[in-house]
Scaffold this motif. Structure first.
Motif, PDB file in Angstrom:
ATOM      1  N   LYS A 182       0.848  -1.209   0.000  1.00 57.53           N
ATOM      2  CA  LYS A 182       0.000   0.000   0.000  1.00 57.53           C
ATOM      3  C   LYS A 182       0.881   1.256   0.000  1.00 57.53           C
ATOM      4  CE  LYS A 182      -3.904   1.425   2.823  1.00 57.53           C
ATOM      5  NZ  LYS A 182      -4.935   0.621   3.448  1.00 57.53           N
ATOM      6  N   GLY A 183       0.492   2.250  -0.780  1.00 53.08           N
ATOM      7  CA  GLY A 183       1.239   3.504  -0.788  1.00 53.08           C
ATOM      8  C   GLY A 183       2.326   3.559  -1.852  1.00 53.08           C
ATOM      9  N   THR A 184       2.613   2.416  -2.497  1.00 59.08           N
ATOM     10  CA  THR A 184       3.632   2.403  -3.544  1.00 59.08           C
ATOM     11  C   THR A 184       3.099   3.158  -4.765  1.00 59.08           C
ATOM     12  OG1 THR A 184       4.321   0.199  -2.811  1.00 59.08           O
ATOM     13  CG2 THR A 184       5.082   0.910  -5.002  1.00 59.08           C
ATOM     14  N   ASN A 185       3.936   4.021  -5.330  1.00 56.25           N
ATOM     15  CA  ASN A 185       3.552   4.754  -6.539  1.00 56.25           C
ATOM     16  C   ASN A 185       3.164   3.802  -7.662  1.00 56.25           C
ATOM     17  OD1 ASN A 185       3.479   7.431  -6.222  1.00 56.25           O
ATOM     18  ND2 ASN A 185       5.612   7.819  -6.866  1.00 56.25           N
ATOM     19  N   GLY A 186       2.081   4.111  -8.369  1.00 52.79           N
ATOM     20  CA  GLY A 186       1.695   3.309  -9.525  1.00 52.79           C
ATOM     21  C   GLY A 186       1.000   2.002  -9.163  1.00 52.79           C
ATOM     22  N   ARG A 187       0.625   1.843  -7.903  1.00 52.29           N
ATOM     23  CA  ARG A 187      -0.036   0.592  -7.487  1.00 52.29           C
ATOM     24  C   ARG A 187      -1.304   0.366  -8.320  1.00 52.29           C
ATOM     25  NH1 ARG A 187      -2.887  -1.120  -1.829  1.00 52.29           N
ATOM     26  NH2 ARG A 187      -1.772  -3.059  -1.446  1.00 52.29           N
ATOM     27  N   ILE A 188      -1.440  -0.825  -8.871  1.00 54.03           N
ATOM     28  CA  ILE A 188      -2.607  -1.172  -9.682  1.00 54.03           C
ATOM     29  C   ILE A 188      -3.830  -1.293  -8.777  1.00 54.03           C
ATOM     30  CG2 ILE A 188      -3.644  -3.012 -11.093  1.00 54.03           C
ATOM     31  CD1 ILE A 188      -0.802  -3.685 -12.051  1.00 54.03           C
ATOM     32  N   ALA A 189      -4.974  -0.838  -9.293  1.00 55.27           N
ATOM     33  CA  ALA A 189      -6.227  -0.943  -8.538  1.00 55.27           C
ATOM     34  C   ALA A 189      -7.123  -2.022  -9.140  1.00 55.27           C
ATOM     35  CB  ALA A 189      -6.962   0.394  -8.555  1.00 55.27           C
ATOM     36  N   LEU A 190      -7.893  -2.678  -8.280  1.00 56.67           N
ATOM     37  CA  LEU A 190      -8.838  -3.708  -8.731  1.00 56.67           C
ATOM     38  C   LEU A 190     -10.218  -3.402  -8.165  1.00 56.67           C
ATOM     39  CD1 LEU A 190      -6.776  -6.991  -8.326  1.00 56.67           C
ATOM     40  CD2 LEU A 190      -7.201  -5.654 -10.391  1.00 56.67           C
ATOM     41  N   SER A 191     -11.218  -3.501  -9.014  1.00 58.29           N
ATOM     42  CA  SER A 191     -12.578  -3.219  -8.569  1.00 58.29           C
ATOM     43  C   SER A 191     -13.260  -4.479  -8.056  1.00 58.29           C
ATOM     44  CB  SER A 191     -13.392  -2.593  -9.709  1.00 58.29           C
ATOM     45  OG  SER A 191     -13.244  -3.348 -10.886  1.00 58.29           O
ATOM     46  N   VAL A 192     -14.164  -4.267  -7.126  1.00 52.26           N
ATOM     47  CA  VAL A 192     -14.893  -5.343  -6.457  1.00 52.26           C
ATOM     48  C   VAL A 192     -16.371  -4.968  -6.476  1.00 52.26           C
ATOM     49  CG1 VAL A 192     -15.222  -6.510  -4.241  1.00 52.26           C
ATOM     50  CG2 VAL A 192     -12.910  -5.805  -4.944  1.00 52.26           C
ATOM     51  N   ALA A 193     -17.190  -5.839  -7.073  1.00 49.57           N
ATOM     52  CA  ALA A 193     -18.624  -5.533  -7.166  1.00 49.57           C
ATOM     53  C   ALA A 193     -19.438  -6.641  -6.517  1.00 49.57           C
ATOM     54  CB  ALA A 193     -19.031  -5.377  -8.641  1.00 49.57           C
TER      55      ALA A 193
END
Ligand SMILES: NC(=O)c1ccc[n+]([C@@H]2O[C@H](COP(=O)([O-])OP(=O)(O)OC[C@H]3O[C@@H](n4cnc5c(N)ncnc54)[C@H](OP(=O)(O)O)[C@@H]3O)[C@@H](O)[C@H]2O)c1
Length: 240
Positions: free
Chosen positions: A142-153
């Motif tokens: 967490k907090g790393t530059n450029g961290r990929i995001a994932l969506s949760v539905a």
């Protein structure tokens, strides 16, 4: 946490490996039975089990199999599994490339709504919109530059919250993708699909998707996969 994984292929194996490394107790199953999984299970530090055992083995259970295979899961698989157990559907419907036509989805049911109907309980849609290689290699703290995001539905809020936490633990920024009825926004070919976006860009991509284009998005994605396969395998016909 105890985690069950139904499906021990590319994605199930990667999830199992990462989750076991995080200290979770992982039980993993495929269609051929636990004896076929001895080597993989030893390598990733998981228990090889049957599909029935995997469904009962976790506080969280992943369904990590081709969409068409969901219809072949044992009837009543989750009937005696407590309602508090969170089921994650990581699948993507690929009618031309793999799954064949599933009428209900072609008529407008969302991929994960169909899976939920088949297994007879709510699912949370997550990890479907990241490619295996990125899931294997690109998780960072967490907090790393450029961290990929994932969506949760998904609908049960406490279940979705548990999956959002798991996404974070696995090295990705969790983004709430809404209810299961919003999960089309992360289905194959949408702007949010498998693009390794950061959180703000992923939220924009989810918002800009157009519901009237679900089938078109999917078809474009399948065409692109077919082109990629053809490019990697000279001489192989892409006609089906
Ligand atoms: N690969 C990716 O980059 C990626 C990314 C995101 C989402 N996904 C989605 O994730 C799902 C799994 O993909 P994958 O690439 O991991 O597939 P895969 O490598 O082909 O593995 C499929 C796994 O499902 C198991 N399986 C098939 N039918 C089953 C059944 N009836 N009961 C129990 N297990 C069964 C297979 O077991 P056997 O070998 O014993 O048949 C195998 O372990 C698919 O829906 C895919 O679209 C894939």
């Amino acid at each position: 946490m105890r985690i069950g994984i139904i499906g021990a292929g590319t994605m199930g194996g990667i999830l199992g490996r990462h989750l076991a490394k995080l200290g979770h107790r992982v039980a993993i199953a495929n269609s051929r039975g636990p004896e076929s999984l001895t080597a993989l299970a030893a390598e990733i530090d998981a228990a090889p089990v049957s599909v029935v055992e995997a469904a009962k083995a976790g506080e969280i259970v992943f369904v990590a199999i081709p969409t068409k295979a969901v219809a072949n899961l044992p009837r009543g698989l989750f009937a005696n599994v407590a309602d508090s157990i969170v089921v994650i559907d990581i699948g993507n419907y690929h009618p031309e490339l793999r799954d064949g036509r599933i009428d209900a989805i072609d008529r407008g049911m969302l991929d994960s709504q169909w899976v939920a109907q088949q297994i007879g309980r709510p699912v949370i849609k997550a990890f479907n919109n990241i490619l295996a290689k990125s899931l294997l290699e690109k998780g960072v703290p967490k907090g790393t530059n450029g961290r990929i995001a994932l969506s949760v539905a998904g609908d049960p809020l406490d279940a979705k919250a548990a999956v959002l936490r798991l996404v974070d633990d696995l090295g990705f920024d969790p983004v709430d993708g809404g209810d299961l009825d919003d999960s089309w926004r992360q289905q194959p070919g949408t702007p949010a699909y498998c693009r390794d976006l950061e959180a703000a860009a992923l939220r924009r991509a989810l918002a800009e998707a157009d519901r009237s284009r679900i089938a078109e998005y999917r078809a474009e994605r399948e065409a692109r996969i077919r082109r990629d396969i053809a490019a990697q395998t000279p001489g192989v016909s892409t006609r089906q």
